[in-house]
Design a protein around this motif. Structure first.
Motif, PDB file in Angstrom:
ATOM      1  N   UNK A 112      -8.277   7.251 -15.021  1.00 16.59           N
ATOM      2  CA  UNK A 112      -8.616   7.795 -13.721  1.00 16.59           C
ATOM      3  C   UNK A 112      -9.467   6.847 -12.916  1.00 16.59           C
ATOM      4  N   UNK A 113      -9.662   7.210 -11.669  1.00 11.83           N
ATOM      5  CA  UNK A 113     -10.420   6.384 -10.735  1.00 11.83           C
ATOM      6  C   UNK A 113     -11.818   6.968 -10.545  1.00 11.83           C
ATOM      7  N   UNK A 114     -12.723   6.247  -9.884  1.00 18.50           N
ATOM      8  CA  UNK A 114     -14.022   6.836  -9.561  1.00 18.50           C
ATOM      9  C   UNK A 114     -13.834   8.152  -8.801  1.00 18.50           C
ATOM     10  N   UNK A 115     -14.624   9.164  -9.173  1.00 18.62           N
ATOM     11  CA  UNK A 115     -14.420  10.513  -8.671  1.00 18.62           C
ATOM     12  C   UNK A 115     -15.479  10.913  -7.648  1.00 18.62           C
ATOM     13  N   UNK A 116     -15.318  12.133  -7.136  1.00 21.48           N
ATOM     14  CA  UNK A 116     -16.202  12.628  -6.077  1.00 21.48           C
ATOM     15  C   UNK A 116     -17.603  12.956  -6.581  1.00 21.48           C
ATOM     16  N   UNK A 272     -13.225  -5.674  -2.698  1.00 24.64           N
ATOM     17  CA  UNK A 272     -14.358  -4.759  -2.703  1.00 24.64           C
ATOM     18  C   UNK A 272     -14.695  -4.363  -4.118  1.00 24.64           C
ATOM     19  N   UNK A 273     -15.667  -3.480  -4.263  1.00 23.77           N
ATOM     20  CA  UNK A 273     -16.067  -2.974  -5.569  1.00 23.77           C
ATOM     21  C   UNK A 273     -15.720  -1.501  -5.663  1.00 23.77           C
ATOM     22  N   UNK A 274     -15.020  -1.106  -6.726  1.00 25.58           N
ATOM     23  CA  UNK A 274     -14.775   0.315  -6.941  1.00 25.58           C
ATOM     24  C   UNK A 274     -15.798   0.892  -7.905  1.00 25.58           C
ATOM     25  N   UNK A 275     -16.455   0.045  -8.638  1.00 25.37           N
ATOM     26  CA  UNK A 275     -17.590   0.414  -9.471  1.00 25.37           C
ATOM     27  C   UNK A 275     -18.613  -0.696  -9.304  1.00 25.37           C
ATOM     28  N   UNK A 276     -19.822  -0.460  -9.763  1.00 24.88           N
ATOM     29  CA  UNK A 276     -20.903  -1.410  -9.487  1.00 24.88           C
ATOM     30  C   UNK A 276     -20.570  -2.815  -9.956  1.00 24.88           C
ATOM     31  N   UNK A 277     -19.877  -2.937 -11.091  1.00 27.25           N
ATOM     32  CA  UNK A 277     -19.631  -4.259 -11.656  1.00 27.25           C
ATOM     33  C   UNK A 277     -18.157  -4.620 -11.681  1.00 27.25           C
ATOM     34  N   UNK A 278     -17.336  -3.923 -10.911  1.00 27.09           N
ATOM     35  CA  UNK A 278     -15.896  -4.155 -10.945  1.00 27.09           C
ATOM     36  C   UNK A 278     -15.406  -4.617  -9.580  1.00 27.09           C
ATOM     37  N   UNK A 279     -15.086  -5.900  -9.487  1.00 30.06           N
ATOM     38  CA  UNK A 279     -14.520  -6.465  -8.259  1.00 30.06           C
ATOM     39  C   UNK A 279     -13.032  -6.149  -8.232  1.00 30.06           C
TER      40      UNK A 279
END
Length: 340
Positions: A112-116, A272-279
């Motif tokens: 899954x992806x970053x959630x709400x 962009x970044x989808x998580x703090x450390x994920x380009x």
């Protein structure tokens, strides 16, 4: 020849410009669009799954309803976040929906992806096991679901059941033959694509990927697909794998198209970044006159590697306009690319 499907995020909001103002609007229009898409020759109706958002979430009631209203079109997800799922209960839901459709489910699953919300799966009652991350948990639960679709018995029967049991250990019911071959792993990295190839799941690759080389999006995605296919071959799976890629593609054939999507014409890949450390690298949208679209899409290496194209649609603009979007691709673009 390629299969062409649509991918809906299933948004709704009480907005003056939206045709989907409520969840009911989105669900019912999704069914209507799938019926219309089948009639025009679209191969697949796919839906995103997001929790805690005004978007489609629990997919199986919708998939079953579409399955009951259609006869040929593939019906799928892109993707179900396995961190939120009970794999055994999901196997029952999936089996029932697949049988209703006559064996047409194509289920995309993943971490899954970053959630709400933060760690939303905890509200659903799930915790990573000791030493696990939520990524590990999602992959483990995905494998458990995949294993259940073999239809093998594993549960000890009650010696005094309400109804007679068949001999041996019991499996989950209803069992849907062939569904296991129609499970896809949504991958955002080369490593998870290789993993999917090894375990025998098909591959879904969207308009977002971790930026692992600095190359243009479509080249990174094509390389990811080739790594998947090589891992599949080395694993010796008996069938050929399937690969889908998602694209935002709009043929500008009238003033309404140009009003809605003319501003997309000069879009490029974004970082962009989808998580703090994920380009991450986000693939560009395509919006142009049909001849220009054909020229631009013919240079997309990942599309060339895939057998299935999922067209992201603006579901909030209503069924009629989305029928126009899809029919424009089928009529004006697909033949020129050899997709039809």
């Amino acid at each position: 020849m390629k299969k062409i499907g649509f991918l809906s995020f299933g948004h709704w909001a009480d907005h003056p410009a939206y045709s989907t103002k409520t969840a009911s609007d989105t669900l019912l229009q999704s069914i209507d669009l799938a019926v219309a898409a089948e009639e025009m020759g679209i191969d697949g109706a796919y839906f995103r799954v997001h929790h805690f958002a005004r978007q489609l979430a629990s997919p199986f009631p919708l998939l079953a309803a579409i399955g009951a209203r259609t006869r040929k079109i593939e019906i799928g997800t892109g993707v179900i976040d396995m961190r939120y799922e009970n794999p055994l209960y999901m196997a029952e839901d999936a089996g029932a929906a697949d049988l209703i459709s006559g064996g047409r489910l194509q289920l995309g699953i993943s971490r899954g992806s970053p959630e709400q919300v933060m760690e939303g799966w905890r509200y659903f009652g799930y915790e990573p096991a000791a030493g696990e991350s939520d990524v590990d948990m999602g992959r483990r639960k995905g494998l458990e679901f995949f294993e259940q679709l073999k239809g093998e018995g594993f549960a000890e029967p009650n010696p005094n059941p309400m109804f007679p049991n068949p001999p041996g250990l019991l499996r989950l019911e209803p069992f849907a033959p062939g569904l296991r071959d129609r499970i896809w792993w949504g991958s955002a990295s080369d490593a998870t694509a290789i993993w999917a190839g090894k375990v025998g799941m098909n591959l879904q690759s969207s308009t977002l990927k971790f930026d692992e080389s600095g190359k243009p999006f479509h080249i990174q995605q094509a390389e990811q697909i080739r790594l998947f296919k090589q891992a599949w071959k080395e694993a010796g799976h008996p069938r050929a794998p399937r690969v889908s890629v998602s694209r935002s593609i709009f043929a500008l054939v009238n003033d309404q198209d140009r009003y809605y999507f003319g501003h997309e014409a000069d879009r490029t890949d974004k970082i962009g970044n989808i998580e703090a450390d994920k380009r991450a690298i986000f693939g560009r949208s395509y919006a142009a006159a049909p001849d220009q679209l054909i020229e631009e899409l013919s240079r997309d290496e990942a599309i060339q590697e895939a057998d299935t194209i999922l067209l992201t649609i603006p579901n909030t603009l209503g069924v009629d306009y989305n029928v126009h979007v899809l029919s424009s691709i089928l009529e004006h673009v697909a033949p020129g690319l050899g997709w039809r």
